[in-house]
Scaffold this motif. Structure first.
Motif, PDB file in Angstrom:
ATOM      1  N   PHE A  78     -12.917 -14.895  27.189  1.00 51.05           N
ATOM      2  CA  PHE A  78     -12.171 -16.161  27.165  1.00 51.05           C
ATOM      3  C   PHE A  78     -12.288 -16.841  25.799  1.00 51.05           C
ATOM      4  O   PHE A  78     -11.394 -17.580  25.396  1.00 51.05           O
ATOM      5  CB  PHE A  78     -12.614 -17.100  28.315  1.00 51.05           C
ATOM      6  N   MET A  79     -13.378 -16.597  25.078  1.00 47.29           N
ATOM      7  CA  MET A  79     -13.557 -17.209  23.754  1.00 47.29           C
ATOM      8  C   MET A  79     -12.616 -16.556  22.734  1.00 47.29           C
ATOM      9  O   MET A  79     -11.980 -17.238  21.931  1.00 47.29           O
ATOM     10  CB  MET A  79     -15.003 -17.066  23.288  1.00 47.29           C
ATOM     11  N   ALA A  80     -12.523 -15.224  22.791  1.00 51.08           N
ATOM     12  CA  ALA A  80     -11.624 -14.506  21.880  1.00 51.08           C
ATOM     13  C   ALA A  80     -10.173 -14.852  22.223  1.00 51.08           C
ATOM     14  O   ALA A  80      -9.327 -15.010  21.329  1.00 51.08           O
ATOM     15  CB  ALA A  80     -11.875 -13.012  22.009  1.00 51.08           C
ATOM     16  N   GLU A  81      -9.908 -15.008  23.514  1.00 47.21           N
ATOM     17  CA  GLU A  81      -8.560 -15.377  23.959  1.00 47.21           C
ATOM     18  C   GLU A  81      -8.192 -16.763  23.412  1.00 47.21           C
ATOM     19  O   GLU A  81      -7.067 -16.989  22.974  1.00 47.21           O
ATOM     20  CB  GLU A  81      -8.562 -15.400  25.496  1.00 47.21           C
ATOM     21  N   THR A  82      -9.171 -17.669  23.417  1.00 48.92           N
ATOM     22  CA  THR A  82      -8.939 -19.011  22.861  1.00 48.92           C
ATOM     23  C   THR A  82      -8.562 -18.911  21.391  1.00 48.92           C
ATOM     24  O   THR A  82      -7.657 -19.604  20.917  1.00 48.92           O
ATOM     25  CB  THR A  82     -10.219 -19.867  23.047  1.00 48.92           C
ATOM     26  N   ALA A  99     -16.429  -7.533  27.911  1.00 47.31           N
ATOM     27  CA  ALA A  99     -17.285  -8.720  27.821  1.00 47.31           C
ATOM     28  C   ALA A  99     -16.542  -9.902  28.446  1.00 47.31           C
ATOM     29  O   ALA A  99     -15.907 -10.704  27.755  1.00 47.31           O
ATOM     30  CB  ALA A  99     -17.649  -8.995  26.359  1.00 47.31           C
ATOM     31  N   GLY A 100     -16.600  -9.983  29.760  1.00 49.65           N
ATOM     32  CA  GLY A 100     -15.897 -11.044  30.496  1.00 49.65           C
ATOM     33  C   GLY A 100     -16.807 -12.247  30.721  1.00 49.65           C
ATOM     34  O   GLY A 100     -17.661 -12.552  29.889  1.00 49.65           O
ATOM     35  N   CYS A 101     -16.652 -12.911  31.856  1.00 48.79           N
ATOM     36  CA  CYS A 101     -17.483 -14.086  32.160  1.00 48.79           C
ATOM     37  C   CYS A 101     -17.388 -14.303  33.660  1.00 48.79           C
ATOM     38  O   CYS A 101     -16.283 -14.404  34.212  1.00 48.79           O
ATOM     39  CB  CYS A 101     -16.943 -15.290  31.391  1.00 48.79           C
ATOM     40  N   SER A 102     -18.550 -14.390  34.332  1.00 51.94           N
ATOM     41  CA  SER A 102     -18.539 -14.542  35.790  1.00 51.94           C
ATOM     42  C   SER A 102     -17.880 -15.861  36.196  1.00 51.94           C
ATOM     43  O   SER A 102     -17.242 -15.954  37.245  1.00 51.94           O
ATOM     44  CB  SER A 102     -19.965 -14.479  36.333  1.00 51.94           C
ATOM     45  N   LEU A 103     -18.035 -16.859  35.342  1.00 52.15           N
ATOM     46  CA  LEU A 103     -17.456 -18.172  35.651  1.00 52.15           C
ATOM     47  C   LEU A 103     -15.928 -18.101  35.570  1.00 52.15           C
ATOM     48  O   LEU A 103     -15.225 -18.571  36.479  1.00 52.15           O
ATOM     49  CB  LEU A 103     -18.037 -19.197  34.666  1.00 52.15           C
ATOM     50  N   ALA A 104     -15.428 -17.494  34.496  1.00 49.20           N
ATOM     51  CA  ALA A 104     -13.966 -17.333  34.375  1.00 49.20           C
ATOM     52  C   ALA A 104     -13.439 -16.501  35.547  1.00 49.20           C
ATOM     53  O   ALA A 104     -12.405 -16.823  36.138  1.00 49.20           O
ATOM     54  CB  ALA A 104     -13.632 -16.683  33.036  1.00 49.20           C
ATOM     55  N   ASP A 105     -14.186 -15.459  35.925  1.00 55.49           N
ATOM     56  CA  ASP A 105     -13.747 -14.590  37.035  1.00 55.49           C
ATOM     57  C   ASP A 105     -13.784 -15.311  38.381  1.00 55.49           C
ATOM     58  O   ASP A 105     -13.150 -14.868  39.339  1.00 55.49           O
ATOM     59  CB  ASP A 105     -14.652 -13.348  37.131  1.00 55.49           C
ATOM     60  N   PRO A 281     -24.994 -10.745  31.049  1.00 60.15           N
ATOM     61  CA  PRO A 281     -24.672  -9.315  30.950  1.00 60.15           C
ATOM     62  C   PRO A 281     -23.367  -9.059  30.210  1.00 60.15           C
ATOM     63  O   PRO A 281     -23.140  -7.960  29.719  1.00 60.15           O
ATOM     64  CB  PRO A 281     -24.563  -8.877  32.417  1.00 60.15           C
ATOM     65  N   PHE A 282     -22.527 -10.074  30.137  1.00 55.52           N
ATOM     66  CA  PHE A 282     -21.221  -9.912  29.460  1.00 55.52           C
ATOM     67  C   PHE A 282     -21.386 -10.093  27.953  1.00 55.52           C
ATOM     68  O   PHE A 282     -20.933  -9.274  27.162  1.00 55.52           O
ATOM     69  CB  PHE A 282     -20.215 -10.911  30.032  1.00 55.52           C
TER      70      PHE A 282
END
Ligand code: 13P
Ligand code: SF4
Length: 324
Positions: A78-82, A99-105, A281-282
């Protein structure tokens, strides 16, 4: 560790690694006119080679201002997407696309669209830890460093949905006295800290101050003498006269804390189980090796449709205007 083994396997498949990875990355940086932006949760080597290290807001600002042609984002998706939302014409690379994010998911777009439709008179304030699709459905984006300030600027009579982090949302409610409708998302890392073990640490280190990220549960936040974004925690431990801190956030930040306050002692807040689940972990999927290959091969690249990008840009710009 598992991720290192995986990286080695991938590296073998990709070719020979240069002996001096730092020098090779520096030279690729010049060749590509690239900038490396890194989050505080990245491994120490990545933090050390980055041109800029920051929290989510600082990284978004750095991405907005850069003159580089290529942004190498050492952080999560989400940071790279920003960075891509703010820089459609630049090549944005993420060393590991997983490298995702559990919160975004925890906030899937379809379910969120239904939730939003059920509260049609509400303004949507979304924490930056969400996908571009969620940003596109939002009115204003915020980060952990400006969430309180942004909600305070919204007229009192305006009802608000706050997504996706319920813990940050609850913290903002306490700080502003506002009643927010919360999406029930959370971060696996910040919900892993053990209140009992933090209390035991405070007893064993009576001089130590506990400091925490607002993504932690209220049972942990109640023991913290300071709560803030990663950048705010870093600043606080430098300015506080205290010499010892119990740090309730991802322990990657302790690398910067130790660098900037070498005379102080930092104790990572322990997770509930005897595991390393306080490490994201991401974030930890990115390695220096993968960063090198991303620059060398100019992939994996962040892409998105122009419709989504434009819709996500509007609430991002509102955030940047409201947090000057
Ligand atoms: P910060 O904005 O405080 O850096 O937080 C990012 C994050 O992912 C926390 O888990
Ligand atoms: Fe997402 Fe939590 Fe990792 Fe931050 S620490 S990137 S919120 S999973």
């Amino acid at each position: 560790m598992f991720t290192t083994a995986l990286a080695q396997r991938e590296n073998t498949q990709l070719g020979e690694l240069p002996l001096d990875l730092f020098a090779a990355i520096q030279s690729l940086k010049k060749e590509l006119n690239a900038v490396i932006l890194a989050h505080y949760y990245q491994e120490p080597d990545i933090q050390d080679i980055a041109d800029f290290i920051g929290d989510s807001l600082q990284l978004a600002r750095a991405a907005e201002k850069t003159n580089a042609d290529v942004i190498v984002f050492a952080g999560v998706h989400f940071m790279a997407e920003t960075a891509k939302i703010l820089n459609p014409d630049k090549l944005v690379l993420l060393p590991d696309l997983n490298a995702g994010c559990s919160l975004a998911d925890s906030c899937p777009p379809e379910a969120f669209a239904t939730f939003k439709a059920a509260h049609s008179d509400h303004l949507v304030v979304s924490y930056i830890n969400c996908s571009a699709d969620i940003k596109a459905m939002s009115d204003i984006i915020c980060t952990s460093s400006n969430a309180v300030k942004i909600v305070q600027q919204i007229p009192k009579e305006q009802p608000i949905i706050f997504a996706p982090d319920r813990n940050l949302g609850r913290y903002v409610m306490e700080q502003t006295g506002r009643d927010l409708v919360l999406w029930q998302g959370s971060c696996v890392v910040h919900e892993t800290f053990s209140e009992k073990k933090i209390v035991q640490l405070k007893i064993a280190h009576p001089e130590a101050e506990a400091i925490a990220h607002p993504e932690c549960e209220s049972s942990v936040l109640r023991h913290a003498s300071f709560i803030g974004s990663t950048a705010a925690l870093l600043k606080y431990c430098q300015s506080s006269p205290t010499k010892e801190f119990i740090v309730a956030t991802e322990p990657g930040i302790i690398h910067q804390m130790q660098k900037l306050a070498p005379d102080k002692h930092f104790i990572p807040a322990p997770p509930m189980n005897n595991c390393a689940c306080n490490e994201c972990p991401f974030m930890r999927l990115n390695t220096l090796e993968k960063l090198y290959w991303a620059m060398k091969n100019r992939t994996p690249e962040i892409t998105m449709s122009e419709d989504i990008r434009l819709a996500a840009l509007r609430p991002m710009q509102r955030m940047l205007e409201m947090s000057v």
